[in-house]
Write an enzyme that holds these catalytic residues in place. Structure first.
Site, mmCIF file in Angstrom:
data_model
loop_
_atom_site.group_PDB
_atom_site.id
_atom_site.type_symbol
_atom_site.label_atom_id
_atom_site.label_comp_id
_atom_site.label_asym_id
_atom_site.label_seq_id
_atom_site.Cartn_x
_atom_site.Cartn_y
_atom_site.Cartn_z
ATOM 1 N N GLU A 146 17.254 -38.113 5.793
ATOM 2 C CA GLU A 146 16.714 -38.564 7.073
ATOM 3 C C GLU A 146 16.018 -40.003 7.236
ATOM 4 O O GLU A 146 15.355 -40.228 6.507
ATOM 5 C CB GLU A 146 15.624 -37.451 7.506
ATOM 6 N N ASP A 181 16.702 -37.284 13.501
ATOM 7 C CA ASP A 181 15.285 -37.089 14.235
ATOM 8 C C ASP A 181 15.270 -38.019 15.409
ATOM 9 O O ASP A 181 15.131 -39.359 15.123
ATOM 10 C CB ASP A 181 14.025 -37.302 13.366
ATOM 11 N N GLN A 209 16.184 -33.062 15.214
ATOM 12 C CA GLN A 209 14.746 -32.764 15.421
ATOM 13 C C GLN A 209 14.193 -33.700 16.541
ATOM 14 O O GLN A 209 14.904 -34.807 16.621
ATOM 15 C CB GLN A 209 13.947 -33.177 14.264
ATOM 16 N N GLU A 245 9.572 -30.744 15.902
ATOM 17 C CA GLU A 245 8.693 -31.382 14.792
ATOM 18 C C GLU A 245 7.796 -32.128 15.635
ATOM 19 O O GLU A 245 7.729 -33.469 15.553
ATOM 20 C CB GLU A 245 9.443 -32.092 13.711
#
Length: 267
Positions: A146, A181, A209, A245
């Site tokens: 990530e 993300d 996310q 998240e």
């Protein structure tokens, strides 16, 4: 429609950790993710999942001594033995929890790193991922990398999507994928629609996310039009999970109004 997983490390913190499973289920979630499971017996976590009809969709491999400033060790030369031990432990938990995804954090690099040292970090990273991926594949587990923004985590080895996708291509393991993300990506690069349209069709994105930008609160708060972005994700046929998240502004349950349009599709 999108499928959402509650992140129990950031959400429901008004409850003790083991009580967050029940709280997430009561709010309609059918899947959870969180940072680390290792402080708890895997059988107890399995019990919480089963009792509340939840699937475990993601957690992290051990990422070094967080309290001492470490943020992953996969790209740190000299930590190979610790990395391999951590992956072995993580895969034991993944098997016990039927968790199909494992996020592996790369680590921090010094701001004054030389080009030669940077290459050594990358070589270590690739070698560690090349070692981990086939062992995870034996359990049908994907390894995820990530990119993380440098405002929240200065010095993190990966910050841009292209860097992560290059790592995945260079390793060449079918179960090594990118964890995208949208919060981190917006802060670093922006242009999220183009990123989604470019990267989701490759099959290299294994998990999404979300959080509001800039304050990492509920996704209906801030500069992103999440309903539009969810439509883009749907149009591209992404059928994976979207991890929530984010840090609730107040109580977690009270802030879930944004989820009302999607509750029927969170399973």
């Amino acid at each position: 429609m999108p499928r959402f997983a509650a992140n129990l490390s950031m959400m429901y913190t008004e409850h003790d950790f083991l009580d967050r499973f029940a709280a997430a289920s009561a709010d309609g979630f059918t899947a959870v993710e969180y940072s680390l499971p290792y402080a708890y017996d895997a059988r107890e976590l399995r019990h919480r999942l089963d009792d509340h009809g939840l699937s475990q969709v993601l957690f992290n491999a051990p990422y070094g001594a967080w309290e001492s400033g470490e943020r992953g060790i996969a790209a740190l030369p000299g930590h190979e033995r610790e990395f391999r031990s951590g992956i072995a432990r993580a895969l034991e938990y993944a098997a016990a929890l039927d968790c199909p995804r494992l996020h592996v954090m790369a680590g921090l690099i010094p701001p004054d790193v030389t080009r030669k040292e940077l290459a050594e970090h990358r070589d270590t990273y690739l070698a560690n991922l090349e070692w981990a991926a086939p062992r995870a594949a034996e359990l049908d587990v994907d390894i995820l990398v990530e990119p993380i923004n440098g405002r929240d985590m200065p010095g993190y080895f990966l910050s841009r999507q292209a860097e992560a996708h290059a790592v995945v291509r260079d390793v060449g393991a079918p179960n090594l994928k990118v964890q995208l993300d949208l919060y981190h990506c917006q802060i670093v690069e922006g242009d999220l629609t183009t990123t989604l349209r470019r990267d989701l069709p490759t099959g290299r994105v294994g998990h999404l996310q979300i959080a509001g930008v800039p304050d990492r609160h509920e996704p209906d708060h801030g500069e992103l039009d999440m309903s539009y972005l969810f439509g883009v994700v749907d149009d591209l046929g992404f059928d994976g999970w979207i991890g929530c998240e984010y840090i609730p502004r107040a109580g977690t349950s009270d802030g879930l109004g944004w989820l009302d349009n999607y509750r029927g599709d969170s399973a």
